[in-house]
Design an enzyme around this catalytic site. Sequence first.
Site, short mmCIF file in Angstrom:
data_model
loop_
_atom_site.label_atom_id
_atom_site.label_comp_id
_atom_site.label_asym_id
_atom_site.label_seq_id
_atom_site.Cartn_x
_atom_site.Cartn_y
_atom_site.Cartn_z
N HIS A 1 -7.33 0.61 -6.47
CA HIS A 1 -7.57 -0.23 -5.29
C HIS A 1 -8.25 -1.51 -5.80
O HIS A 1 -9.42 -1.78 -5.53
CB HIS A 1 -8.46 0.51 -4.30
CG HIS A 1 -8.40 -0.04 -2.90
ND1 HIS A 1 -7.65 -1.14 -2.55
CD2 HIS A 1 -9.03 0.36 -1.74
CE1 HIS A 1 -7.80 -1.39 -1.25
NE2 HIS A 1 -8.63 -0.49 -0.74
N ARG B 1 -13.44 -8.84 1.96
CA ARG B 1 -12.05 -8.58 1.57
C ARG B 1 -11.20 -9.83 1.83
O ARG B 1 -10.36 -10.19 1.03
CB ARG B 1 -11.48 -7.39 2.38
CG ARG B 1 -12.14 -6.04 2.11
CD ARG B 1 -11.85 -5.52 0.73
NE ARG B 1 -10.43 -5.38 0.46
CZ ARG B 1 -9.67 -4.35 0.86
NH1 ARG B 1 -10.21 -3.34 1.50
NH2 ARG B 1 -8.39 -4.30 0.55
N ARG C 1 0.87 -1.19 0.00
CA ARG C 1 0.00 0.00 0.00
C ARG C 1 0.90 1.22 0.00
O ARG C 1 1.71 1.41 0.91
CB ARG C 1 -0.92 0.01 1.23
CG ARG C 1 -1.62 1.34 1.40
CD ARG C 1 -2.74 1.29 2.43
NE ARG C 1 -3.89 0.56 1.92
CZ ARG C 1 -5.12 0.66 2.42
NH1 ARG C 1 -5.36 1.45 3.46
NH2 ARG C 1 -6.13 -0.03 1.91
N GLN D 1 -10.16 -4.05 -3.55
CA GLN D 1 -11.43 -3.50 -3.04
C GLN D 1 -12.55 -3.70 -4.07
O GLN D 1 -13.63 -4.19 -3.74
CB GLN D 1 -11.25 -2.00 -2.75
CG GLN D 1 -12.52 -1.33 -2.24
CD GLN D 1 -12.91 -1.77 -0.85
OE1 GLN D 1 -12.12 -1.62 0.07
NE2 GLN D 1 -14.10 -2.31 -0.68
N ASP E 1 -17.17 6.77 -1.11
CA ASP E 1 -15.84 6.65 -0.49
C ASP E 1 -15.58 8.02 0.15
O ASP E 1 -16.31 8.99 -0.10
CB ASP E 1 -14.82 6.33 -1.60
CG ASP E 1 -13.39 6.16 -1.09
OD1 ASP E 1 -13.18 6.06 0.14
OD2 ASP E 1 -12.46 6.13 -1.94
N CYS F 1 -16.62 1.57 0.96
CA CYS F 1 -15.40 0.76 1.13
C CYS F 1 -14.83 0.88 2.54
O CYS F 1 -14.05 0.03 2.96
CB CYS F 1 -14.37 1.15 0.08
SG CYS F 1 -13.92 2.89 0.12
N1 CP Z 1 -11.29 -0.19 2.45
C1 CP Z 1 -10.01 -0.26 2.88
O1 CP Z 1 -9.07 -0.47 2.10
O2 CP Z 1 -9.89 -0.08 4.22
P1 CP Z 1 -8.52 0.14 5.02
O3 CP Z 1 -7.97 1.48 4.58
O4 CP Z 1 -8.91 0.12 6.46
O5 CP Z 1 -7.57 -0.94 4.66
N1 NVA Z 2 -9.94 6.67 -1.34
C1 NVA Z 2 -9.59 6.23 -0.02
C2 NVA Z 2 -9.80 4.76 0.12
C3 NVA Z 2 -9.58 4.23 1.50
C4 NVA Z 2 -9.73 2.75 1.58
C5 NVA Z 2 -8.15 6.62 0.29
O1 NVA Z 2 -7.31 6.46 -0.60
O2 NVA Z 2 -7.88 7.08 1.40
#
Ligand code: CP
Ligand code: NVA
Length: 297
Positions: free
Chosen positions: A128, A283, A101, A131, A215, A255
């Site tokens: 993502h 997930r 990430r 997701q 989101d 999400c």
């Molecule tokens: N939806 C998602 O990716 O959640 P987190 O940021 O908690 O991993």
């Molecule tokens: N768009 C959000 C998604 C979190 C899971 C972010 O990048 O923070």
Amino acid sequence: MRHYLKIRDFSADEMREVLKMFRSMKEGRGKPEEKILNGETWALIFAKSSTRTRVSFQVGLLELGATPLFLSANDIQLGRGELICDTARTLGRMLHGAVIRTYAQGDVEDFAKYSGITTINALTDEEHPCQIMTDIATIEELRGPIQDQKVVFVGDGACNVPLSWVSAAKLLGFELVIAAPEKYQPSAKLLENTGVKVTDCIEDAVRGADVLYTDVWVSMGKEEERHERVQSLGRYQINRETLSLAKPDAMVMHCLPAYRGMEISEEVFEANADTIFTQAENRLHTQKAIIKFLRNR
Ligand code: CP
Ligand code: NVA
């Protein structure tokens, strides 16, 4: 060696195969499971916060027989400027897979290229994919084929989650509408030949929707733009009014993490919490299916 760095890394048939495997993973959980990663060690390299992705990958890897190694990007030399290609070449000599990430999509692509080990995108600024694979699995589990649904994304249409939705709509061919102010819409280039409709009129977008999805307005890394984003995105909330324009039994998805009173009202969030937390749970099952799929290749 196959990786999962973006939605387009899988063909439509391959995505279908993973969606099918999701069901068997979910149904088979807790029963004796094949430890396909027995003896392997996988890194989870995270440069951004996470609850769901971090925990679901850790649990999933354990259930598949691997040892997960959580590495906060700030605690390893990457956080002090070591190049991604050097980090990748080092870890590639010791580990069997990596879940990453971070910010730049190019960094996960470089990691995959230089490490030589299976690499999975756990969120970048542009994608993502795990997701959205999960979201489609959840829609099909609860409502049936995605091709029969009108999916409407409401909010910041230019962040990772809607961008991956656009790629998925192009790949699988379903109806996707994005309601976002002009400044927060996907680029014309990404939208080319996708069939995805984008509008700044939330009412037009949500009319007749089967699935309403949102989101956060302020994605990770965009905290300095918070004030401006809250001002511009203020109307793009899933609430009782927006929901009243959708189909009477429309599904509401998020999400997570959710900010009540911003992208979704407290009332609508709580009324749909069961769906939203099924989405979160899924997930785990979807990512186990993705890993198994990659390993079978
Ligand atoms: N939806 C998602 O990716 O959640 P987190 O940021 O908690 O991993
Ligand atoms: N768009 C959000 C998604 C979190 C899971 C972010 O990048 O923070």
